[in-house]
Motif scaffolding. Structure first.
Motif, mmCIF file in Angstrom:
data_model
loop_
_atom_site.group_PDB
_atom_site.id
_atom_site.type_symbol
_atom_site.label_atom_id
_atom_site.label_comp_id
_atom_site.label_asym_id
_atom_site.label_seq_id
_atom_site.Cartn_x
_atom_site.Cartn_y
_atom_site.Cartn_z
ATOM 1 N N GLU A 22 6.878 -4.126 0.375
ATOM 2 C CA GLU A 22 5.823 -3.985 -0.622
ATOM 3 C C GLU A 22 4.567 -3.457 0.053
ATOM 4 O O GLU A 22 4.287 -3.780 1.211
ATOM 5 C CB GLU A 22 5.541 -5.333 -1.282
ATOM 6 N N TYR A 47 6.142 -0.306 -4.096
ATOM 7 C CA TYR A 47 7.106 -0.571 -3.038
ATOM 8 C C TYR A 47 6.999 0.563 -2.024
ATOM 9 O O TYR A 47 6.697 1.706 -2.383
ATOM 10 C CB TYR A 47 8.525 -0.637 -3.595
ATOM 11 N N LYS A 61 7.181 -0.410 -8.542
ATOM 12 C CA LYS A 61 7.683 -1.741 -8.189
ATOM 13 C C LYS A 61 8.774 -2.186 -9.159
ATOM 14 O O LYS A 61 8.561 -3.030 -10.020
ATOM 15 C CB LYS A 61 6.540 -2.758 -8.166
#
Length: 579
Positions: free
Chosen positions: A445, A452, A466
């Motif tokens: 992350e 990400y 994400k």
């Protein structure tokens, strides 16, 4: 046992028990003539209190909370992961809350002054908060007699497999120092065993140290004082570690050391031989990233390295520090190559590995660096436009030859660092890639938690949405935006999301490497109360250590047995008196 403090390295942790110390059995026999004084009290309440709480002066190791802080390189981070794994496997709780911890394990870096300053300040803060302290890493290994380290426990960089012992003795109030080297028949080993338990900071990434130390003697380097000369791990041990990692859900491996290019020279092999063995066991879609290598040792293997870096499961990425583009400065640094050697490596790899990412390091303001020397470095950066460049202002490290040289004025060093940083930020390395379709491996992350982080074949950073389904997966994306250090990719709608892992990754904080044999051995030791000395298990490469558990526990167990026996006698005595 009385508190012991030792400022010199110990061969074994048991050395803190002196010849004059009374033995447990001696204390037991002395007690046979002791007649307890009769005191009328509530026997049932007394026994209940004794059962529920240990004696006020006792300490039960293995239940405390430990906070681990690591500074520095990926090699140091790997050491920190191994220490965390062993402590957690033994029963300690690894916490991310420093204030909540009973003990701080501080794993240091000695490359630059600021890193050591942070380390020193953390020690001071731990002392102010009355925390138990264990020190690790390159700072105490290189200079264990510094004033601010006095009276504190230290575990050396090659002794991390004995961290449980050091922590236990520190918790009991002792100061222990283990700074020795691992050897087998006189030959220095790469360090602690690779199959020890560890807690990966990122469960998807395995950091494997392939060797420790190096063959150079750079005049500015303090790490050499801590890590020493080159000592490589055997190829079969490294391959086994990689296999185990993939079985635990890892999808990316980082090979690290002080100089990966020098790997194997001490054991009759070389880096390409290792890499070809490793790619045989990498699952489809998983990736391998090679760590830093100095120019002299990669020159011999350029053809083979180009073939390896073109392999679909190896990132086309190489970190080759140049440090300066002035031959006179490189000579003062004792870098053992000239600028032409560096250019030859880079030019060859750029030709044979299209698109390869070359990262490099530069030191600004090394002693004796003139304006002309610095301008040569600026020209090199302008010519190659390195997408990844680590710019470091020179810091004289104590005990190094460079610290005794005539220094460049601080203001000049600072200005040169700013000037080179300005050159680096004057170009955009990824603008031409907008519109490309790339395969990227998602592994973590972003710092701001908005994206990400993935990497493409050239280990260039690509930010993706994400979507939890992407983590640990190979995803196809279209590049739509770029920045200085990253690109942004939009997943292709009809693209297949590929899973490279051959098994489910471990949960964050879960201990890896706990094989069936390891679990059985640990269970047997804990149930039987018999603890084998880690000292006897570390003397040779062939020894198979289950977990470092000090013989001093035998003394503790005997004391507890004696205490329980005395308690039983007191109970019988009280019952007789009251009846």
């Amino acid at each position: 046992m009385p508190s012991a403090s030792c400022d010199t390295p110990l061969d074994d942790i048991e050395d803190i028990v002196s010849q004059e110390d009374s033995k447990p059995q001696d204390r037991h026999f002395v007690r046979k003539d002791v007649v307890p004084k009769v005191r009328r009290r509530n026997t049932q309440k007394y026994l209940q209190e004794e059962e529920n709480s240990p004696p006020s002066d006792s300490t039960i190791p293995g239940i405390q909370k430990i906070w681990i802080r690591t500074w520095g390189c990926s090699h140091n981070n790997s050491d920190g992961e191994y220490m965390a794994g062993q402590l957690a496997a033994y029963g300690y709780k690894i916490t991310e809350n420093a204030s909540d911890a009973d003990l701080w394990l501080l794993n240091s870096c000695t490359v630059k002054n600021p890193a050591e300053d942070h380390f020193r300040n953390s020690i001071k803060k731990a002392q102010e908060e009355n925390k138990k302290i264990v020190l690790a890493g390159c700072v105490p290994q290189a200079q264990p007699r510094q004033d601010y380290l006095k009276g504190l426990s230290i575990i050396g960089v090659q002794q991390i497999d004995r961290v449980v012992e050091v922590v236990e003795e520190t918790i009991k109030g002792h100061s222990v120092r283990l700074l020795g080297q691992k050897k087998d028949n006189g030959r220095r080993l790469g360090g602690a065993r690779l199959d020890l338990p560890k807690i990966r900071k990122n469960p998807l990434i395995e950091i494997i140290s392939i060797n420790t130390g190096c063959l150079n003697a750079c005049t500015y380097c303090k790490t050499k004082h801590a890590r020493g000369n080159l000592a490589s791990y055997p190829i079969d041990e490294l391959v086994d570690r990689a296999k185990q990692s993939f079985q635990e859900g890892v999808c990316e491996i980082w090979l690290t050391s002080e100089d990966t290019g020098a790997y194997g020279r001490d054991i009759g092999t070389n880096l390409p031989t290792l890499l070809w063995k490793l790619v045989e066991v990498i699952p489809e879609g998983a990736m391998l990233r090679l760590g830093m290598t100095n120019p002299p040792y990669i020159l011999e293997h350029l053809e083979e390295m180009a073939k390896i870096l073109n392999h679909p499961r190896v990132y086309a990425f190489l970190h080759i520090p140049v440090q300066s583009a002035s031959d006179s400065i490189l000579m003062e640094m004792k870098r053992e190559y000239c600028v032409a050697d560096f250019k030859r490596v880079v030019d060859f790899l750029k030709e044979k590995v299209p698109g390869i990412t070359i990262a490099t390091d530069i030191i600004c303001g090394f002693p004796g660096e003139t304006d002309q020397d610095f301008q040569e470095t600026v020209k090199l950066v302008e010519e190659y436009k390195f997408p990844s460049l680590f710019i470091n202002q020179f810091y004289p490290r104590p005990g190094t030859p460079a610290a005794k040289m005539e220094q460049v004025p601080a203001q000049v060093k600072k200005q040169r660092t700013k000037d080179l940083s300005r050159v680096f930020h004057s170009y955009s390395p990824y603008d031409h890639k907008i519109g490309e379709r790339q395969q990227v491996l998602v592994t973590e992350e972003s710092f701001d938690s908005k994206f990400y982080v993935a990497h493409n074949q050239f280990y260039e950073q690509v930010l993706v949405p994400k979507n939890p389904a992407f983590m640990g997966k190979m995803v196809e994306v279209d590049i739509y935006e770029s920045g200085k250090h990253f690109m942004k990719g939009q997943p292709v709608s009809d693209a297949k999301v590929y899973t490279p892992s051959i098994s489910k990754p471990l949960a964050k904080g879960e201990v890896s490497g706990l094989t069936k044999d390891f679990r059985n051995g640990l269970g047997n030791q804990l149930s039987s109360g018999s603890h084998t000395s880690a000292a006897s298990q570390c003397d040779s490469a062939s020894s198979r250590m289950v977990l470092p558990m000090p013989r001093l526990h035998q003394d503790c167990a005997l004391r507890m047995s004696v205490g329980l026996a005395l308690l039983g006698l007191l109970f019988a005595f009280f019952v007789k008196v009251y009846n």
